[in-house]
Design an enzyme around this catalytic site. Structure first.
Site, PDB file in Angstrom:
ATOM      1  N   SER A   1      -4.987   9.793  -8.392  1.00 45.20           N
ATOM      2  CA  SER A   1      -4.843   8.474  -7.240  1.00 45.20           C
ATOM      3  C   SER A   1      -4.188   8.119  -5.464  1.00 45.20           C
ATOM      4  CB  SER A   1      -3.909   6.868  -7.966  1.00 45.20           C
ATOM      5  OG  SER A   1      -3.970   6.026  -6.418  1.00 45.20           O
TER       6      SER A   1
ATOM      7  N   HIS B   1      -2.118   6.033  -4.485  1.00 47.91           N
ATOM      8  CA  HIS B   1      -1.489   5.548  -4.234  1.00 47.91           C
ATOM      9  C   HIS B   1      -0.081   6.442  -4.479  1.00 47.91           C
ATOM     10  CE1 HIS B   1      -3.263   1.389  -3.427  1.00 47.91           C
ATOM     11  NE2 HIS B   1      -3.418   2.079  -3.830  1.00 47.91           N
TER      12      HIS B   1
ATOM     13  N   ASP C   1      -3.088  -1.199  -0.777  1.00 46.70           N
ATOM     14  CA  ASP C   1      -4.804  -2.545  -0.467  1.00 46.70           C
ATOM     15  C   ASP C   1      -3.898  -4.087   0.149  1.00 46.70           C
ATOM     16  OD1 ASP C   1      -6.028  -0.406  -2.618  1.00 46.70           O
ATOM     17  OD2 ASP C   1      -4.641  -1.672  -4.528  1.00 46.70           O
TER      18      ASP C   1
ATOM     19  N   GLU D   1     -14.368  -0.352  -2.558  1.00 47.83           N
ATOM     20  CA  GLU D   1     -13.906  -1.459  -2.060  1.00 47.83           C
ATOM     21  C   GLU D   1     -12.816  -1.888  -0.711  1.00 47.83           C
ATOM     22  OE1 GLU D   1     -10.054   0.755  -4.235  1.00 47.83           O
ATOM     23  OE2 GLU D   1     -11.092   0.621  -5.834  1.00 47.83           O
TER      24      GLU D   1
ATOM     25  N   HIS E   1      -8.554  -1.111   0.406  1.00 49.08           N
ATOM     26  CA  HIS E   1      -8.236   0.142  -0.327  1.00 49.08           C
ATOM     27  C   HIS E   1      -8.228   0.950   1.277  1.00 49.08           C
ATOM     28  CE1 HIS E   1      -6.538   3.508  -2.601  1.00 49.08           C
ATOM     29  NE2 HIS E   1      -6.781   4.244  -1.355  1.00 49.08           N
TER      30      HIS E   1
HETATM   31 ZN   LIG Z   1      -6.707   1.277  -3.614  1.00 53.32          ZN
END
Ligand SMILES: [Zn+2]
Length: 266
Positions: free
Chosen positions: A174, A176, A183, A231, A234
């Site tokens: 990820s 992140h 996000d 998404e 994101h």
């Molecule tokens: Zn995300």
């Protein structure tokens, strides 16, 4: 079985164009195309064009892109680090973090995120960072929760793993975990669903995020390349220059990266 996840919107209709100009344009275009193909064949480009046009097979598209990277390959700088299931983070990866609204962010990009958010607020918008930096353990927990969700829907373990990974990738894969992704949702609509794209905050972000060095990382029309569902919340820091180039070319990070680099920097 997809009821827990957002429904895909239908594409909006295209404008009708007058028939005659279309026919004339098509004829002229066709002649030009034939001439170009003749030149391209001489240069050995036709097979590449044909393969890139071939499609819906993401492994083929990625391998074509990776082949082209051999010519210009190099080490990607920290702000263009590629992280996805095929390019996981090293377990030793560390990053210096700075506190930002809603969590922590890579110290080198935190100011850009803060400036973007405060500009939005100055314009009367209400963005909310609901997730930014995550540890390996955070990501592992989120992924397992998603797997459990699909298992509860009656999927087999293998199918649940596969479906879950489309929405919440496994630990180590990820963005992140790099501290370069956030996000961002509308305070008035704190839901991670496709309808998030209909909020004024997302309209602003999709138009202006590049000015602060961010990209919408998982666009609707690139899911076969990114391997991640659409998404519209994101955002990923890549620096202003790359963000602008990606906005203008329509490339996602995988495509932009593969044309330039062969490996991530340290
Ligand atoms: Zn995300």
């Amino acid at each position: 079985m997809r009821s827990q996840r957002p429904v895909r919107h239908l594409h909006r209709g295209r404008k009708q164009r007058p028939l005659l100009p279309c026919l004339l344009g098509g004829l002229v275009g066709g002649i030009c195309l034939l001439a170009l193909l003749g030149m391209a064949a001489r240069w050995g480009l036709v097979s590449v064009l044909a393969r890139e046009a071939a499609p819906q097979d993401s492994s083929l598209r990625v391998s074509v892109s990776l082949e082209s990277s051999q010519d210009t390959g190099g080490e990607a700088p920290w702000y263009l680090r590629l992280v996805n299931p095929q390019t996981p983070l090293s377990p030793e990866f560390t990053v210096e973090l700075t506190e930002v609204a809603g969590g922590q962010f890579d110290s080198r990009a935190a100011e850009a995120l803060s400036q973007m958010l405060s500009q939005m607020e100055d314009e009367g918008l209400s963005p909310l960072v609901c997730s930014s930096f995550r540890t390996w353990e955070d990501q592992e927990t989120l992924h397992q929760n998603e797997v459990d969700l699909w298992l509860s829907q009656g999927l087999t373990e293998e199918a649940a793993q596969e479906e879950a990974s489309r929405w919440v990738v496994p630990a180590g894969t990820s963005e992140h975990e790099t501290g370069l992704a956030a996000d961002i949702v509308s305070s008035a609509y704190q839901v991670l669903e496709e309808e998030q794209e209909d909020t004024p905050e997302q309209w602003w972000l999709m138009e202006h995020c590049w000015e602060y060095g961010f990209i919408l990382r998982y666009p609707k029309d690139k899911t076969d390349v990114t391997g991640v569902g659409y998404e519209p919340w994101h955002y990923r820091y890549v620096g202003v220059e790359a963000a602008q180039e990606m906005k203008e070319s329509g490339q996602c990070l995988e495509e932009y990266w593969a044309a330039r680099f062969t490996r991530n920097g340290s």
